[in-house]
Design a protein around this motif. Structure first.
Motif, PDB file in Angstrom:
ATOM      1  N   ARG A  32       0.832  -1.205   0.000  1.00 37.20           N
ATOM      2  CA  ARG A  32       0.000   0.000   0.000  1.00 37.20           C
ATOM      3  C   ARG A  32       0.869   1.259   0.000  1.00 37.20           C
ATOM      4  O   ARG A  32       0.585   2.223  -0.715  1.00 37.20           O
ATOM      5  CB  ARG A  32      -0.927  -0.014   1.210  1.00 37.20           C
ATOM      6  N   HIS A  33       1.946   1.242   0.792  1.00 31.45           N
ATOM      7  CA  HIS A  33       2.839   2.398   0.825  1.00 31.45           C
ATOM      8  C   HIS A  33       3.510   2.612  -0.530  1.00 31.45           C
ATOM      9  O   HIS A  33       3.641   3.755  -0.993  1.00 31.45           O
ATOM     10  CB  HIS A  33       3.910   2.217   1.895  1.00 31.45           C
ATOM     11  N   LEU A  34       3.929   1.540  -1.174  1.00 33.60           N
ATOM     12  CA  LEU A  34       4.621   1.639  -2.459  1.00 33.60           C
ATOM     13  C   LEU A  34       3.666   1.880  -3.620  1.00 33.60           C
ATOM     14  O   LEU A  34       4.105   2.016  -4.756  1.00 33.60           O
ATOM     15  CB  LEU A  34       5.437   0.367  -2.706  1.00 33.60           C
ATOM     16  N   VAL A  35       2.392   1.922  -3.359  1.00 37.45           N
ATOM     17  CA  VAL A  35       1.295   2.146  -4.318  1.00 37.45           C
ATOM     18  C   VAL A  35       1.032   0.885  -5.134  1.00 37.45           C
ATOM     19  O   VAL A  35      -0.084   0.388  -5.198  1.00 37.45           O
ATOM     20  CB  VAL A  35       1.547   3.344  -5.256  1.00 37.45           C
ATOM     21  N   ALA A  36       2.049   0.388  -5.793  1.00 37.75           N
ATOM     22  CA  ALA A  36       1.928  -0.839  -6.572  1.00 37.75           C
ATOM     23  C   ALA A  36       3.318  -1.439  -6.710  1.00 37.75           C
ATOM     24  O   ALA A  36       4.300  -0.721  -6.871  1.00 37.75           O
ATOM     25  CB  ALA A  36       1.324  -0.562  -7.947  1.00 37.75           C
ATOM     26  N   VAL A  37       3.385  -2.766  -6.638  1.00 38.14           N
ATOM     27  CA  VAL A  37       4.659  -3.479  -6.734  1.00 38.14           C
ATOM     28  C   VAL A  37       4.699  -4.228  -8.052  1.00 38.14           C
ATOM     29  O   VAL A  37       3.783  -4.999  -8.355  1.00 38.14           O
ATOM     30  CB  VAL A  37       4.821  -4.459  -5.550  1.00 38.14           C
ATOM     31  N   GLN A  38       5.741  -3.974  -8.818  1.00 37.18           N
ATOM     32  CA  GLN A  38       5.871  -4.607 -10.130  1.00 37.18           C
ATOM     33  C   GLN A  38       5.784  -6.118  -9.995  1.00 37.18           C
ATOM     34  O   GLN A  38       6.496  -6.722  -9.199  1.00 37.18           O
ATOM     35  CB  GLN A  38       7.198  -4.197 -10.747  1.00 37.18           C
ATOM     36  N   THR A  79       1.765  -2.279 -17.275  1.00 36.60           N
ATOM     37  CA  THR A  79       2.413  -3.541 -16.939  1.00 36.60           C
ATOM     38  C   THR A  79       1.743  -4.135 -15.706  1.00 36.60           C
ATOM     39  O   THR A  79       0.993  -3.472 -14.997  1.00 36.60           O
ATOM     40  CB  THR A  79       3.919  -3.352 -16.678  1.00 36.60           C
ATOM     41  N   VAL A  80       2.029  -5.394 -15.456  1.00 35.68           N
ATOM     42  CA  VAL A  80       1.385  -6.111 -14.359  1.00 35.68           C
ATOM     43  C   VAL A  80       2.016  -5.704 -13.033  1.00 35.68           C
ATOM     44  O   VAL A  80       3.247  -5.735 -12.882  1.00 35.68           O
ATOM     45  CB  VAL A  80       1.498  -7.633 -14.566  1.00 35.68           C
ATOM     46  N   HIS A  81       1.183  -5.313 -12.078  1.00 33.11           N
ATOM     47  CA  HIS A  81       1.613  -4.953 -10.734  1.00 33.11           C
ATOM     48  C   HIS A  81       0.696  -5.624  -9.713  1.00 33.11           C
ATOM     49  O   HIS A  81      -0.392  -6.112 -10.053  1.00 33.11           O
ATOM     50  CB  HIS A  81       1.548  -3.436 -10.532  1.00 33.11           C
ATOM     51  N   LEU A  82       1.154  -5.626  -8.473  1.00 34.12           N
ATOM     52  CA  LEU A  82       0.308  -5.998  -7.348  1.00 34.12           C
ATOM     53  C   LEU A  82      -0.084  -4.721  -6.616  1.00 34.12           C
ATOM     54  O   LEU A  82       0.759  -3.837  -6.401  1.00 34.12           O
ATOM     55  CB  LEU A  82       1.050  -6.918  -6.380  1.00 34.12           C
ATOM     56  N   ALA A  83      -1.339  -4.636  -6.220  1.00 39.36           N
ATOM     57  CA  ALA A  83      -1.808  -3.449  -5.496  1.00 39.36           C
ATOM     58  C   ALA A  83      -2.854  -3.859  -4.475  1.00 39.36           C
ATOM     59  O   ALA A  83      -3.519  -4.898  -4.618  1.00 39.36           O
ATOM     60  CB  ALA A  83      -2.390  -2.417  -6.456  1.00 39.36           C
ATOM     61  N   ASP A  84      -2.977  -3.049  -3.449  1.00 39.98           N
ATOM     62  CA  ASP A  84      -4.068  -3.189  -2.501  1.00 39.98           C
ATOM     63  C   ASP A  84      -5.386  -3.173  -3.277  1.00 39.98           C
ATOM     64  O   ASP A  84      -5.564  -2.364  -4.200  1.00 39.98           O
ATOM     65  CB  ASP A  84      -3.997  -2.022  -1.510  1.00 39.98           C
ATOM     66  N   ALA A  85      -6.290  -4.067  -2.930  1.00 41.34           N
ATOM     67  CA  ALA A  85      -7.536  -4.192  -3.688  1.00 41.34           C
ATOM     68  C   ALA A  85      -8.319  -2.883  -3.718  1.00 41.34           C
ATOM     69  O   ALA A  85      -8.871  -2.501  -4.757  1.00 41.34           O
ATOM     70  CB  ALA A  85      -8.388  -5.308  -3.097  1.00 41.34           C
TER      71      ALA A  85
END
Length: 362
Positions: A32-38, A79-85
């Protein structure tokens, strides 16, 4: 305006990226802090979180995907990232222009030419409603609606038009390269409707917390969207303003910390595509122009790198159960020992239960 040196920007980036020292945050708090993780490939986000957290196990991240607290999808920079829903609900609509712009590329355009895109989006949503499908299966079903078209390209185009998330198995630990992707409708998966309007101001504030101080060009390079200058202009009275060593204007949050340029920082291994390396247009705060040129031709494929004294010093790779480290610059005896110790720690994480080794070349 205060001028910030390259070293001040480097140390500040490391502190805000949780790379100056490992932190006792939860994986969800960190993402959440990083906004989105690659997350372009399955395993790399795990390495990025391992490098930042004091206590992290593979299932800590996999569980968040299973519990639908994190989502894996196409978002910033297309590109594909992971993010808080919850963040994905506003983030994807905010970067919608760069996502949809892909449809103008020949790769997609030649296959969808003449198709009503609203009709394609509606078909994709209807076929996915209430279920999870592989891209291949979705493509086959779309091919029945739009014959004589490339089924996989139809599925990929629908995924650009309609926010979709990847199933937890797609982001599970175990693969360094994606082989298959299964998708579901984002709003159904998360259980909340997507935002109907872009939230550029939120995007900028969240970016600066993790990547600032930064220029407008940096913000746009990270997000993949344009026309942020006019948004920043409206926010200017609420932001701090600095300049860098080339007299470019940097913006920052008024209460965000600036790091001591003499802060001692440890060796850190970064995964391919880590946003600490990709989060600015001017990347000199973490990698020199000369070193970037070493990997420029293959950068789109992802190059894992490591930091010494806060800056990229070389690259690394995993060869079966061997970590190979390739320095680009001389190492002192102390740096070489620290590098080996950190590589051996990472080895137990990336090849758990195996007898591996570390090879430092040169």
């Amino acid at each position: 305006m205060t001028e910030l040196s390259l070293r001040e920007l480097n140390r500040t980036l490391l502190v805000r990226q949780m790379l100056a020292q490992r932190v006792a945050m939860t994986p969800l708090e960190l993402v959440r802090h990083l906004v989105a993780v690659q997350g372009q490939e399955p395993n790399w986000p795990y390495v990025g979180l391992w490098s930042r957290l004091t206590d992290f196990a593979h299932d800590d991240l996999a569980a968040l995907l299973r519990e639908r607290k994190l989502v894996r999808s196409t978002m910033i920079r297309r590109t594909v990232h992971l993010a808080d829903a919850d963040d994905f609900g506003w983030l994807r609509p905010t970067v919608r222009p760069i996502v949809h712009a892909a449809l103008q590329a020949a790769y997609y355009r030649d296959e969808i030419e003449g198709i009503d895109l609203d009709e394609l989006a509606a078909a994709g949503r209807e076929l996915l409603s209430g279920r999870i499908l592989s891209r291949s299966d979705l493509g086959q079903l779309l091919g029945e609606r739009f014959p004589d078209r490339h089924p996989r390209r139809l599925a990929e185009s629908a995924e650009l038009l309609v926010p979709m998330v990847h199933s937890p198995v797609t982001g599970a630990w175990g693969k360094w390269r994606n082989r298959s992707v299964t998708v579901a409708l984002a709003d159904e998966w998360i259980g909340l409707p997507m935002s109907t309007e872009p939230q550029a101001e939120t995007l900028i504030l969240r970016y600066l917390a993790a990547f600032g101080p930064a220029t407008v060009a940096d913000m746009q390079a990270w997000a993949g969207v344009t026309r942020l200058a006019e948004v920043v202009d409206e926010m200017r009275t609420r932001l701090r303003v600095f300049t860098d060593d080339q007299h470019r204007v940097l913006f920052d949050l008024p209460d965000a910390p600036l790091a001591d340029p003499n802060l001692t920082v440890p060796v850190r291994f970064l995964p391919a595509f880590d946003n600490a390396l990709l989060g600015h247009k001017d990347r000199r705060r973490i990698i020199s122009d000369e070193d970037y040129q070493r990997i420029a031709r293959e950068a789109s494929g992802g190059v894992p790198m490591y930091l010494v004294d806060g800056f990229v010093h070389g690259r690394w790779s995993l060869d079966d159960s061997t970590i190979r480290v390739t320095p680009w610059h001389p190492l002192s005896a102390t740096e070489a020992e620290e590098l080996r110790v950190e590589a051996e720690r990472m080895l137990t994480f990336v090849v758990p239960g195996q007898d591996g080794k570390v090879v430092i070349e040169g």
